[in-house]
Design a protein around this motif. Structure first.
Motif, mmCIF file in Angstrom:
data_model
loop_
_atom_site.group_PDB
_atom_site.id
_atom_site.type_symbol
_atom_site.label_atom_id
_atom_site.label_comp_id
_atom_site.label_asym_id
_atom_site.label_seq_id
_atom_site.Cartn_x
_atom_site.Cartn_y
_atom_site.Cartn_z
ATOM 1 N N SER A 180 28.482 70.968 73.120
ATOM 2 C CA SER A 180 28.863 72.294 72.632
ATOM 3 C C SER A 180 27.942 73.303 73.319
ATOM 4 C CB SER A 180 28.736 72.368 71.110
ATOM 5 O OG SER A 180 27.397 72.123 70.703
ATOM 6 N N GLY A 181 27.895 74.529 72.801
ATOM 7 C CA GLY A 181 27.087 75.570 73.431
ATOM 8 C C GLY A 181 27.983 76.635 74.028
ATOM 9 N N PHE A 182 27.425 77.821 74.299
ATOM 10 C CA PHE A 182 28.284 78.926 74.711
ATOM 11 C C PHE A 182 28.892 78.709 76.091
ATOM 12 C CE2 PHE A 182 23.968 80.548 75.801
ATOM 13 C CZ PHE A 182 24.132 80.885 77.147
ATOM 14 N N TYR A 183 28.200 78.025 76.999
ATOM 15 C CA TYR A 183 28.828 77.739 78.295
ATOM 16 C C TYR A 183 30.006 76.778 78.119
ATOM 17 C CZ TYR A 183 25.153 79.993 81.082
ATOM 18 O OH TYR A 183 24.311 80.899 81.661
ATOM 19 N N VAL A 184 29.833 75.785 77.283
ATOM 20 C CA VAL A 184 30.914 74.836 77.018
ATOM 21 C C VAL A 184 32.080 75.545 76.341
ATOM 22 C CG1 VAL A 184 31.566 72.714 75.819
ATOM 23 C CG2 VAL A 184 29.308 72.894 76.899
ATOM 24 N N ASP A 185 31.784 76.493 75.447
ATOM 25 C CA ASP A 185 32.843 77.261 74.789
ATOM 26 C C ASP A 185 33.660 78.053 75.813
ATOM 27 O OD1 ASP A 185 32.055 76.331 72.334
ATOM 28 O OD2 ASP A 185 30.917 78.131 71.803
ATOM 29 N N PHE A 186 32.963 78.730 76.720
ATOM 30 C CA PHE A 186 33.661 79.500 77.756
ATOM 31 C C PHE A 186 34.569 78.589 78.593
ATOM 32 C CE2 PHE A 186 30.099 82.780 77.603
ATOM 33 C CZ PHE A 186 30.902 83.797 77.131
ATOM 34 N N LEU A 187 34.028 77.471 79.026
ATOM 35 C CA LEU A 187 34.784 76.566 79.895
ATOM 36 C C LEU A 187 35.938 75.896 79.146
ATOM 37 C CD1 LEU A 187 31.771 75.026 81.841
ATOM 38 C CD2 LEU A 187 33.444 76.678 82.693
ATOM 39 N N THR A 188 35.740 75.636 77.865
ATOM 40 C CA THR A 188 36.830 75.071 77.064
ATOM 41 C C THR A 188 37.968 76.071 76.933
ATOM 42 O OG1 THR A 188 35.286 73.682 75.817
ATOM 43 C CG2 THR A 188 37.430 74.080 74.821
ATOM 44 N N ASP A 189 37.620 77.354 76.822
ATOM 45 C CA ASP A 189 38.642 78.397 76.764
ATOM 46 C C ASP A 189 39.457 78.409 78.058
ATOM 47 O OD1 ASP A 189 39.910 80.807 75.602
ATOM 48 O OD2 ASP A 189 38.912 81.842 77.236
ATOM 49 N N LEU A 190 38.775 78.285 79.193
ATOM 50 C CA LEU A 190 39.475 78.237 80.485
ATOM 51 C C LEU A 190 40.396 77.023 80.559
ATOM 52 C CD1 LEU A 190 36.628 79.253 82.953
ATOM 53 C CD2 LEU A 190 38.787 80.465 82.608
ATOM 54 N N ALA A 191 39.892 75.877 80.124
ATOM 55 C CA ALA A 191 40.691 74.652 80.167
ATOM 56 C C ALA A 191 41.933 74.791 79.290
ATOM 57 C CB ALA A 191 39.852 73.461 79.716
ATOM 58 N N THR A 192 41.768 75.400 78.129
ATOM 59 C CA THR A 192 42.902 75.598 77.219
ATOM 60 C C THR A 192 43.980 76.455 77.877
ATOM 61 O OG1 THR A 192 41.486 75.393 75.265
ATOM 62 C CG2 THR A 192 43.602 76.494 74.967
ATOM 63 N N GLN A 193 43.560 77.507 78.568
ATOM 64 C CA GLN A 193 44.529 78.365 79.237
ATOM 65 C C GLN A 193 45.238 77.638 80.371
ATOM 66 O OE1 GLN A 193 43.833 82.484 79.877
ATOM 67 N NE2 GLN A 193 42.035 82.563 78.549
#
Length: 278
Positions: free
Chosen positions: A65-78
Motif C-alpha cells: 500500500s502507500g500513496f505511490y501504490v495508490d496512484f499506480l493502482t488508479d492508473l491500472a484501474t483506468q
C-alpha cells in the motif's frame, strides 16, 4: 550449401523479417505499448522496502500500500488491468526498464543518465523539496553548514540524493549506502552527521526514529515525475499518463491524496517553509 543449411538460412531470414515487421508496426502504432499492457492484464510497478509512506509492505500478508501504490493502482484501474508489484531500488530503475521488469516508475527525478533509456513526463505529479535529517538539537539552516571535511553525510546509492550531495557538498565526507534503512543506521550509530532525503520522507523518518528535520537554504525543489521505458509505440502511453497527471494536479486530486496520506500517518507538515507548495 546443403539442403538443411538453406532451410536454416531461410528460417533465420524469416525470423529477422518478422522482428523487423513487429518493430515497424510498433513504430507506426502509437498505442502499441498500451495495447501490450492491456493484453498482458497487468501493470508492472516498482515497490521498495523501507520507503514509507510511498511504499508500505504488510509484513503479515506481503501486500503493498502507500500513496505511490495508490496512484499506480488508479492508473491500472483506468487501463482495466491489475497491478503487479516488483521489488527494486531507486538505483535499479533504469535496468528494470531495460529488462522489461516494470512498465512505469513514479516519484522519480529527471536524470540525464537514465534519460538515455527512459522517457520522463514533463509535468510532475507533485513537487517536494530536498531536506536533511540530523541528530536532535542540531538543525541545519544552509547547505554550506554541511560542506566541510568534518561533516559526514549519508546518501543512497544511485539516487538523486547522491547527486545533490556531490554537487552541493564537495568538501563533506559522503557515505553511500544501498537503501534508506542503512542510511538511518549510519545516522543513529553516530557515524554520520546528516542524511539527505526528500522532505516528505524525512518527516516520516523523524516520526519513527526522532531527529531534527531541516529544509536548508537555498531550498531545492524536487519534482516527482513519472517515467516509462523508451521504446517504439509508447507515444499513446505517454499521452495517457500526461493527461492523468494534469487532471490529478489541476483538480487537486494529487495534493489531496498526499495530504491525507501524511495526516493518516500522523505526520506534521508544519515544518514546511511558508513559500513551499506541492
Amino acid at each position: 550449401m546443403s539442403f538443411f543449411g538453406n532451410i536454416l538460412r531461410a528460417l533465420a531470414l524469416g525470423a529477422g523479417v518478422a522482428v523487423a515487421a513487429q518493430t515497424a508496426v510498433a513504430q507506426d502504432n502509437p498505442s502499441a505499448v498500451l495495447d501490450e499492457i492491456r493484453a498482458s492484464g497487468e501493470l508492472k510497478i516498482p515497490v521498495m522496502i523501507g520507503e514509507e509512506p510511498g511504499y508500505i509492505k504488510d509484513p503479515a500478508t506481503g501486500a503493498w500500500s502507500g500513496f505511490y501504490v495508490d496512484f499506480l493502482t488508479d492508473l491500472a484501474t483506468q487501463l482495466g488491468v491489475k497491478v503487479t508489484p516488483v521489488e527494486t531500488t531507486w538505483g535499479n530503475l533504469a535496468a528494470d526498464f531495460q529488462s522489461n521488469k516494470i512498465d512505469i516508475a513514479i516519484g522519480v527525478n529527471p536524470n540525464p543518465k537514465r534519460g538515455l533509456v527512459v522517457d520522463y513526463l514533463w509535468e510532475p505529479l507533485f513537487t517536494d523539496a530536498w531536506a536533511v535529517l540530523t541528530p536532535a538539537g542540531k538543525p541545519v539552516a544552509t547547505w554550506a553548514e554541511l560542506n566541510t571535511p568534518e561533516k559526514t553525510v549519508v546518501v543512497q546509492k544511485g539516487s538523486t540524493m547522491q547527486i545533490v550531495a556531490e554537487a552541493l557538498l564537495p568538501k563533506a565526507t559522503l557515505t553511500v549506502v544501498e537503501d534508506r534503512n542503512l542510511a538511518i543506521m549510519e545516522l543513529q550509530a553516530g557515524r554520520a552527521d546528516a542524511m539527505i532525503q526528500s522532505v516528505f520522507d524525512v518527516l516520516q523518518i523523524a516520526k519513527n526514529v526522532g531527529g531534527e528535520v531541516s529544509v536548508p537554504e537555498p531550498m531545492l525543489r524536487n519534482p516527482a515525475t513519472l517515467a516509462v521505458a523508451r521504446k517504439p509505440g509508447n507515444a499513446g502511453y505517454i499521452n495517457f499518463l500526461t493527461n492523468w497527471v494534469q487532471q490529478q494536479r489541476s483538480l487537486g486530486l494529487a495534493q489531496g491524496r498526499l495530504a491525507k496520506s501524511w495526516e493518516d500517518r500522523g505526520i506534521d507538515l508544519s515544518i514546511l517553509p511558508d513559500n513551499f507548495s506541492f
